[in-house]
Design an enzyme around this catalytic site. Sequence first.
Site, PDB file in Angstrom:
ATOM      1  N   ARG A   1       0.809  -1.190  -0.100  1.00 43.32           N
ATOM      2  CA  ARG A   1       0.061   0.055   0.076  1.00 43.32           C
ATOM      3  C   ARG A   1       0.838   1.096   0.083  1.00 43.32           C
ATOM      4  NH1 ARG A   1      -5.505  -0.307   2.113  1.00 43.32           N
ATOM      5  NH2 ARG A   1      -6.293  -2.097   1.398  1.00 43.32           N
TER       6      ARG A   1
ATOM      7  N   ARG B   1      -3.038   7.239   1.070  1.00 40.78           N
ATOM      8  CA  ARG B   1      -3.332   8.365   1.845  1.00 40.78           C
ATOM      9  C   ARG B   1      -2.614   8.983   2.620  1.00 40.78           C
ATOM     10  NH1 ARG B   1      -8.873   5.611   3.398  1.00 40.78           N
ATOM     11  NH2 ARG B   1      -7.650   3.945   3.431  1.00 40.78           N
TER      12      ARG B   1
ATOM     13  N   ARG C   1      -5.963  11.879  -6.049  1.00 37.60           N
ATOM     14  CA  ARG C   1      -7.364  11.185  -5.581  1.00 37.60           C
ATOM     15  C   ARG C   1      -8.591  12.200  -5.447  1.00 37.60           C
ATOM     16  NH1 ARG C   1     -11.370   9.148  -3.698  1.00 37.60           N
ATOM     17  NH2 ARG C   1     -11.551   7.674  -2.147  1.00 37.60           N
TER      18      ARG C   1
ATOM     19  N   ASP D   1      -6.819  -2.291  -7.111  1.00 38.73           N
ATOM     20  CA  ASP D   1      -7.391  -2.947  -6.022  1.00 38.73           C
ATOM     21  C   ASP D   1      -7.674  -4.263  -6.157  1.00 38.73           C
ATOM     22  OD1 ASP D   1      -8.365  -1.736  -3.147  1.00 38.73           O
ATOM     23  OD2 ASP D   1      -9.758  -3.468  -3.914  1.00 38.73           O
TER      24      ASP D   1
ATOM     25  N   TYR E   1     -15.075 -10.864   0.360  1.00 33.18           N
ATOM     26  CA  TYR E   1     -15.843  -9.724   0.110  1.00 33.18           C
ATOM     27  C   TYR E   1     -17.165  -9.844  -0.741  1.00 33.18           C
ATOM     28  CZ  TYR E   1     -12.004  -7.205   2.458  1.00 33.18           C
ATOM     29  OH  TYR E   1     -10.808  -6.719   3.059  1.00 33.18           O
TER      30      TYR E   1
HETATM   31  O1  CP3 Z   1      -0.011  -1.406  -2.447  1.00 36.10           O
HETATM   32  C1  CP3 Z   1      -0.005  -0.569  -3.188  1.00 36.10           C
HETATM   33  O2  CP3 Z   1       0.222   0.707  -2.997  1.00 36.10           O
HETATM   34  C2  CP3 Z   1      -1.035  -0.739  -4.355  1.00 36.10           C
HETATM   35  C3  CP3 Z   1      -2.444  -0.479  -4.344  1.00 36.10           C
HETATM   36  C4  CP3 Z   1      -3.495  -1.338  -3.643  1.00 36.10           C
HETATM   37  C5  CP3 Z   1      -4.458  -0.878  -3.081  1.00 36.10           C
HETATM   38  N1  CP3 Z   1      -5.215  -2.023  -2.486  1.00 36.10           N
HETATM   39  C6  CP3 Z   1      -4.886   0.603  -2.972  1.00 36.10           C
HETATM   40  C7  CP3 Z   1      -6.114   0.995  -2.161  1.00 36.10           C
HETATM   41  C8  CP3 Z   1      -3.341  -2.775  -3.216  1.00 36.10           C
HETATM   42  C9  CP3 Z   1      -2.178  -3.730  -3.452  1.00 36.10           C
HETATM   43  C10 CP3 Z   1      -4.602  -3.205  -2.640  1.00 36.10           C
HETATM   44  C11 CP3 Z   1      -4.918  -4.408  -2.146  1.00 36.10           C
HETATM   45  C12 CP3 Z   1      -6.212  -4.921  -1.259  1.00 36.10           C
HETATM   46  N2  CP3 Z   1      -7.187  -4.084  -1.310  1.00 36.10           N
HETATM   47  C13 CP3 Z   1      -6.221  -5.623  -0.290  1.00 36.10           C
HETATM   48  C14 CP3 Z   1      -5.214  -6.554   0.165  1.00 36.10           C
HETATM   49  C15 CP3 Z   1      -4.211  -6.058   0.884  1.00 36.10           C
HETATM   50  C16 CP3 Z   1      -4.565  -5.827   2.319  1.00 36.10           C
HETATM   51  O3  CP3 Z   1      -4.359  -4.600   2.648  1.00 36.10           O
HETATM   52  O4  CP3 Z   1      -5.103  -6.516   3.108  1.00 36.10           O
HETATM   53  C17 CP3 Z   1      -7.719  -5.511   0.273  1.00 36.10           C
HETATM   54  C18 CP3 Z   1      -8.250  -6.407   1.314  1.00 36.10           C
HETATM   55  C19 CP3 Z   1      -8.147  -4.634  -0.352  1.00 36.10           C
HETATM   56  C20 CP3 Z   1      -9.635  -4.204  -0.363  1.00 36.10           C
HETATM   57  C21 CP3 Z   1      -9.738  -2.742   0.023  1.00 36.10           C
HETATM   58  N3  CP3 Z   1      -9.342  -1.436  -0.812  1.00 36.10           N
HETATM   59  C22 CP3 Z   1     -10.236  -2.307   1.294  1.00 36.10           C
HETATM   60  C23 CP3 Z   1     -10.654  -3.029   2.654  1.00 36.10           C
HETATM   61  C24 CP3 Z   1      -9.879  -0.791   1.190  1.00 36.10           C
HETATM   62  C25 CP3 Z   1     -10.369   0.056   2.293  1.00 36.10           C
HETATM   63  C26 CP3 Z   1      -9.573   0.267   3.374  1.00 36.10           C
HETATM   64  C27 CP3 Z   1      -9.043   1.483   3.377  1.00 36.10           C
HETATM   65  O5  CP3 Z   1      -7.779   1.727   3.819  1.00 36.10           O
HETATM   66  O6  CP3 Z   1      -9.800   2.546   3.401  1.00 36.10           O
HETATM   67  C28 CP3 Z   1      -9.728  -0.480  -0.020  1.00 36.10           C
HETATM   68  C29 CP3 Z   1      -9.244   0.802  -0.656  1.00 36.10           C
HETATM   69  C30 CP3 Z   1      -7.987   1.251  -1.028  1.00 36.10           C
HETATM   70  N4  CP3 Z   1      -7.230   0.438  -1.792  1.00 36.10           N
HETATM   71  C31 CP3 Z   1      -7.270   2.400  -0.931  1.00 36.10           C
HETATM   72  C32 CP3 Z   1      -6.008   2.049  -1.453  1.00 36.10           C
HETATM   73  C33 CP3 Z   1      -4.890   3.245  -1.670  1.00 36.10           C
HETATM   74  C34 CP3 Z   1      -7.992   3.472  -0.074  1.00 36.10           C
HETATM   75  C35 CP3 Z   1      -8.995   4.330  -0.847  1.00 36.10           C
HETATM   76  C36 CP3 Z   1      -8.940   5.765  -0.992  1.00 36.10           C
HETATM   77  O7  CP3 Z   1      -7.906   6.260  -1.411  1.00 36.10           O
HETATM   78  O8  CP3 Z   1      -9.774   6.230  -0.571  1.00 36.10           O
END
Ligand code: CP3
Length: 339
Positions: free
Chosen positions: A24, A28, A37, A74, A149
Amino acid sequence: MDQRKLLRVLDGERVFPPPVWLMRQAGRYLPEYREVRAKAGGFLDLCYDPDLATEVTLQPIRRFGFDAAILFSDILVIPDALDRGLHFVTGEGPKLTPIREDEIGALEPGRAETHLAPVIATVGRLREELPPETTLIGFCGAPWTVATYMIAGHGTPDQAPARMFGYQHPEAMEKLLYILAEMSADYLIRQLTAGADCVQIFDSWAGVLDEASFEAYAIGPVKRMVDKVRAAVPNAKIIGFAKGAGPFLSTYREKTGVDAVGLDWGVPMDFAKGLQKGGAIQGNLDPLRLIAGGRALEEGVDRILEHLSDGPLIFNLGHGITPNAPIEHVEALLKRIRG
Ligand code: CP3
């Protein structure tokens, strides 16, 4: 000799200081991410816009010089391609329409080809724009984690809805995981063909499974993916991150055939060292040590380097970096690793 250190480690080589990237790492905690964003509108709009997705992928590389960039997207773009009503509610995370067992037969995996084309375009753009020494990591979710999910329709603390679904509807679960494994393997093949150097499979919810379910849901479908990807892209390098899998990790590596295993921060150093005899490992700093900074950060980094840097190691956190991570602490982390 390959300039991309991370690929050398995936080949089993010891590289010191170890290559480092953070799960990640685009997100943010970076002001430049928040700016893009806001411009993009929704989070998914950002994922499907190759210009903006390329930009946010490159941001942490420019700022910190990580050894690897991870494609910005994602894991839930796969259920989005299946038209499962995915949307993100600020502060609450992802929402989807919970799938019923009688709907699985009607899923249309064929939609992914067009739907995911913008993400593949981002991979191609990144390959052109990244420095030659930076490894480009593609990724997808593991079938089990994506299924959790799709079944609950949102995140839950222990994925009880998906576990219960598996016990009550084993055939429907098997079918869903099969569809997701096939689609996800095709998706990884497209990423590798478009220029990704390696890929990571995120099984963030592997740790809630009992032994039999772990075999059936976390190992079986991932093995099928690894075999399918390697049949299309011989020698494809694959990292498996089965969070919370603990003692199952050695079987996980052996049976799935992944090149490296990602470790969360609960994995003890001795056990990690044992795993490293079978190939590369990645991890495993507690993300909270990064937030705390100072001694907590230094001691955490030193302990990993001391125990694991004699073998093939990719330095990472044990899970994703969170929005409250101070940028100075990321800088301090890199300095501590690189000396
Ligand atoms: O690693 C990176 O920088 C690449 C991008 C990436 C994102 N999500 C961007 C993201 C990767 C590899 C993921 C994987 C992901 N997404 C997983 C597996 C890894 C983990 O962390 O467990 C899962 C379970 C998800 C599903 C997901 N996406 C959730 C649960 C959320 C919300 C959680 C939160 O932090 O708000 C997201 C949103 C998400 N994916 C964001 C980002 C940068 C935040 C969204 C935003 O900018 O508002």
